[in-house]
Design a protein around this motif. Structure first.
Motif, PDB file in Angstrom:
ATOM      1  N   PHE A 162       0.828  -1.205   0.000  1.00 34.58           N
ATOM      2  CA  PHE A 162       0.000   0.000   0.000  1.00 34.58           C
ATOM      3  C   PHE A 162       0.867   1.262   0.000  1.00 34.58           C
ATOM      4  CE2 PHE A 162      -3.382  -2.824   1.906  1.00 34.58           C
ATOM      5  CZ  PHE A 162      -4.240  -2.732   0.834  1.00 34.58           C
ATOM      6  N   ALA A 163       1.979   1.233   0.725  1.00 31.78           N
ATOM      7  CA  ALA A 163       2.884   2.377   0.752  1.00 31.78           C
ATOM      8  C   ALA A 163       3.436   2.664  -0.642  1.00 31.78           C
ATOM      9  CB  ALA A 163       4.019   2.121   1.738  1.00 31.78           C
ATOM     10  N   ARG A 164       3.767   1.593  -1.388  1.00 39.47           N
ATOM     11  CA  ARG A 164       4.254   1.766  -2.755  1.00 39.47           C
ATOM     12  C   ARG A 164       3.204   2.402  -3.652  1.00 39.47           C
ATOM     13  NH1 ARG A 164       3.215  -1.112  -7.179  1.00 39.47           N
ATOM     14  NH2 ARG A 164       2.378  -2.903  -6.027  1.00 39.47           N
ATOM     15  N   LEU A 165       1.975   1.895  -3.565  1.00 43.31           N
ATOM     16  CA  LEU A 165       0.903   2.439  -4.403  1.00 43.31           C
ATOM     17  C   LEU A 165       0.627   3.900  -4.074  1.00 43.31           C
ATOM     18  CD1 LEU A 165      -1.516  -0.625  -4.335  1.00 43.31           C
ATOM     19  CD2 LEU A 165      -0.336   0.259  -6.351  1.00 43.31           C
ATOM     20  N   ALA A 166       0.704   4.247  -2.786  1.00 43.09           N
ATOM     21  CA  ALA A 166       0.483   5.643  -2.388  1.00 43.09           C
ATOM     22  C   ALA A 166       1.650   6.526  -2.845  1.00 43.09           C
ATOM     23  CB  ALA A 166       0.300   5.724  -0.873  1.00 43.09           C
ATOM     24  N   GLU A 167       2.870   6.009  -2.726  1.00 42.40           N
ATOM     25  CA  GLU A 167       4.051   6.770  -3.155  1.00 42.40           C
ATOM     26  C   GLU A 167       4.026   7.022  -4.653  1.00 42.40           C
ATOM     27  OE1 GLU A 167       8.943   6.331  -3.072  1.00 42.40           O
ATOM     28  OE2 GLU A 167       7.694   5.090  -1.764  1.00 42.40           O
ATOM     29  N   GLU A 168       3.491   6.055  -5.393  1.00 40.44           N
ATOM     30  CA  GLU A 168       3.371   6.210  -6.845  1.00 40.44           C
ATOM     31  C   GLU A 168       2.173   7.075  -7.239  1.00 40.44           C
ATOM     32  OE1 GLU A 168       3.111   2.153  -8.107  1.00 40.44           O
ATOM     33  OE2 GLU A 168       5.264   1.769  -7.838  1.00 40.44           O
ATOM     34  N   LYS A 169       1.458   7.599  -6.245  1.00 47.38           N
ATOM     35  CA  LYS A 169       0.279   8.459  -6.450  1.00 47.38           C
ATOM     36  C   LYS A 169      -0.850   7.736  -7.175  1.00 47.38           C
ATOM     37  CE  LYS A 169       2.658  11.868  -4.712  1.00 47.38           C
ATOM     38  NZ  LYS A 169       2.435  12.280  -3.299  1.00 47.38           N
ATOM     39  N   ARG A 170      -0.920   6.421  -7.005  1.00 41.80           N
ATOM     40  CA  ARG A 170      -1.993   5.647  -7.626  1.00 41.80           C
ATOM     41  C   ARG A 170      -3.200   5.522  -6.704  1.00 41.80           C
ATOM     42  NH1 ARG A 170       0.850   0.273  -9.434  1.00 41.80           N
ATOM     43  NH2 ARG A 170      -1.205  -0.132 -10.350  1.00 41.80           N
ATOM     44  N   ILE A 171      -2.945   5.648  -5.394  1.00 40.88           N
ATOM     45  CA  ILE A 171      -4.028   5.625  -4.411  1.00 40.88           C
ATOM     46  C   ILE A 171      -3.772   6.698  -3.359  1.00 40.88           C
ATOM     47  CG2 ILE A 171      -4.359   3.133  -4.720  1.00 40.88           C
ATOM     48  CD1 ILE A 171      -3.057   2.751  -1.913  1.00 40.88           C
ATOM     49  N   THR A 172      -4.822   7.042  -2.625  1.00 40.80           N
ATOM     50  CA  THR A 172      -4.660   7.941  -1.483  1.00 40.80           C
ATOM     51  C   THR A 172      -4.018   7.182  -0.329  1.00 40.80           C
ATOM     52  OG1 THR A 172      -6.868   7.397  -0.634  1.00 40.80           O
ATOM     53  CG2 THR A 172      -6.693   9.274  -2.159  1.00 40.80           C
ATOM     54  N   GLU A 173      -3.568   7.900   0.685  1.00 38.54           N
ATOM     55  CA  GLU A 173      -3.032   7.242   1.878  1.00 38.54           C
ATOM     56  C   GLU A 173      -4.132   6.397   2.518  1.00 38.54           C
ATOM     57  OE1 GLU A 173      -0.049   7.021   3.192  1.00 38.54           O
ATOM     58  OE2 GLU A 173       0.902   8.309   1.686  1.00 38.54           O
ATOM     59  N   PRO A 174      -3.884   5.127   2.756  1.00 34.32           N
ATOM     60  CA  PRO A 174      -4.938   4.263   3.297  1.00 34.32           C
ATOM     61  C   PRO A 174      -5.266   4.572   4.754  1.00 34.32           C
ATOM     62  CG  PRO A 174      -3.200   2.984   2.216  1.00 34.32           C
ATOM     63  CD  PRO A 174      -2.673   4.373   2.406  1.00 34.32           C
ATOM     64  N   ASP A 175      -6.497   4.286   5.096  1.00 39.71           N
ATOM     65  CA  ASP A 175      -6.981   4.323   6.475  1.00 39.71           C
ATOM     66  C   ASP A 175      -7.206   2.876   6.889  1.00 39.71           C
ATOM     67  OD1 ASP A 175      -8.109   4.979   8.906  1.00 39.71           O
ATOM     68  OD2 ASP A 175     -10.065   5.491   8.057  1.00 39.71           O
ATOM     69  N   TYR A 176      -6.587   2.448   7.989  1.00 37.10           N
ATOM     70  CA  TYR A 176      -6.684   1.070   8.444  1.00 37.10           C
ATOM     71  C   TYR A 176      -7.628   0.984   9.638  1.00 37.10           C
ATOM     72  CZ  TYR A 176      -2.452   0.638   5.625  1.00 37.10           C
ATOM     73  OH  TYR A 176      -1.540   0.669   4.605  1.00 37.10           O
ATOM     74  N   VAL A 177      -8.689   0.204   9.497  1.00 33.61           N
ATOM     75  CA  VAL A 177      -9.701   0.084  10.548  1.00 33.61           C
ATOM     76  C   VAL A 177      -9.694  -1.347  11.083  1.00 33.61           C
ATOM     77  CG1 VAL A 177     -12.132   0.361  11.137  1.00 33.61           C
ATOM     78  CG2 VAL A 177     -11.092   1.828   9.375  1.00 33.61           C
ATOM     79  N   ASP A 178      -9.347  -1.504  12.353  1.00 33.15           N
ATOM     80  CA  ASP A 178      -9.338  -2.823  12.981  1.00 33.15           C
ATOM     81  C   ASP A 178     -10.768  -3.286  13.232  1.00 33.15           C
ATOM     82  OD1 ASP A 178      -7.653  -4.879  14.700  1.00 33.15           O
ATOM     83  OD2 ASP A 178      -9.396  -4.318  15.886  1.00 33.15           O
ATOM     84  N   CYS A 179     -11.068  -4.533  12.904  1.00 31.59           N
ATOM     85  CA  CYS A 179     -12.416  -5.044  13.135  1.00 31.59           C
ATOM     86  C   CYS A 179     -12.390  -6.534  13.430  1.00 31.59           C
ATOM     87  CB  CYS A 179     -13.334  -4.752  11.944  1.00 31.59           C
ATOM     88  SG  CYS A 179     -13.081  -5.855  10.536  1.00 31.59           S
ATOM     89  N   PRO A 180     -13.431  -7.054  14.091  1.00 28.68           N
ATOM     90  CA  PRO A 180     -13.506  -8.497  14.339  1.00 28.68           C
ATOM     91  C   PRO A 180     -13.907  -9.243  13.078  1.00 28.68           C
ATOM     92  CG  PRO A 180     -15.496  -7.439  15.125  1.00 28.68           C
ATOM     93  CD  PRO A 180     -14.581  -6.332  14.665  1.00 28.68           C
TER      94      PRO A 180
END
Length: 208
Positions: free
Chosen positions: A168-186
């Protein structure tokens, strides 16, 4: 591979034909033996986050690794397409009338879907042990349109072991995606089985 169709066998899968074989044997009893018996709330969590983050233009919607249709059931009333590797699971989902259409495809190969087709992409249970790793993310991004919303559930241990953070960091660095939001869930409700404490990181972002 454990021949018994259960979550332990699913985690032990190794390759496309293993996946097809397990879900061929499991498809007709999957809802009763797994979704209901194990308190599988993961699809509901993904559907809830999609409802919270979606915009009016986030269409059409694709359920990645749709299985028997648990995400579509949780997101009742939202028309979506269902993608899965297993034709047997797709038949179960299609019989419920949950999807506009179902698509058989392998995330680790080129999908039979044109570039920039979808405005939102959801997934629960596909990015996990024995299934799909981060190498599928480029293909998933390819079929999303500009600004498309992603709500991708990823097994917590699988996330750490297989380098999703770096992908995900690579995709964001390449400006292909926004910075992800990680939501912990059961993944499951209750504590009646050995997997009850499994958690997921639902990763929410948009294609740029």
């Amino acid at each position: 591979m454990n021949d018994k169709p259960d979550v332990n066998a699913a985690y032990a899968l190794n390759g496309v034909e293993d996946v097809r074989a397990l879900y061929r044997d499991w498809a007709t009893t999957y809802d009763a033996d797994f979704v209901e018996a194990m308190g599988y709330v993961y699809p509901q969590e993904v559907a809830r986050l999609f409802a919270e983050r979606r915009r009016a233009g986030d269409v059409p919607v694709l359920d990645i690794g749709c299985g028997s249709g648990a995400v579509a059931e949780a997101a009742a009333g939202i028309g979506m397409d269902g993608l899965d590797l297993s034709p047997d699971m797709l038949r179960v989902a299609a019989a419920k009338g949950l999807y506009r259409r179902t698509i058989e495809g392998d995330l680790l190969a080129r999908l039979p879907i044109p570039d920039a087709t979808y405005g939102a992409l959801l997934s629960a249970g596909t990015f996990t042990h024995g299934h799909v790793g981060p190498q599928a993310l480029d293909e998933v991004v390819r079929i999303a349109g500009p600004g498309a919303l992603f709500v991708l559930g990823i097994n917590g241990a699988h996330f750490e072991e297989h380098g999703f953070g770096a992908a995900f960091a690579r995709l964001a660095e390449e400006k292909r995606i926004t910075e992800p939001d990680y939501v912990d869930c059961p993944v499951y409700a209750g504590d009646s089985h050995d997997h009850a404490d499994v958690r997921a990181l639902v990763t929410v972002f948009r294609k740029t």
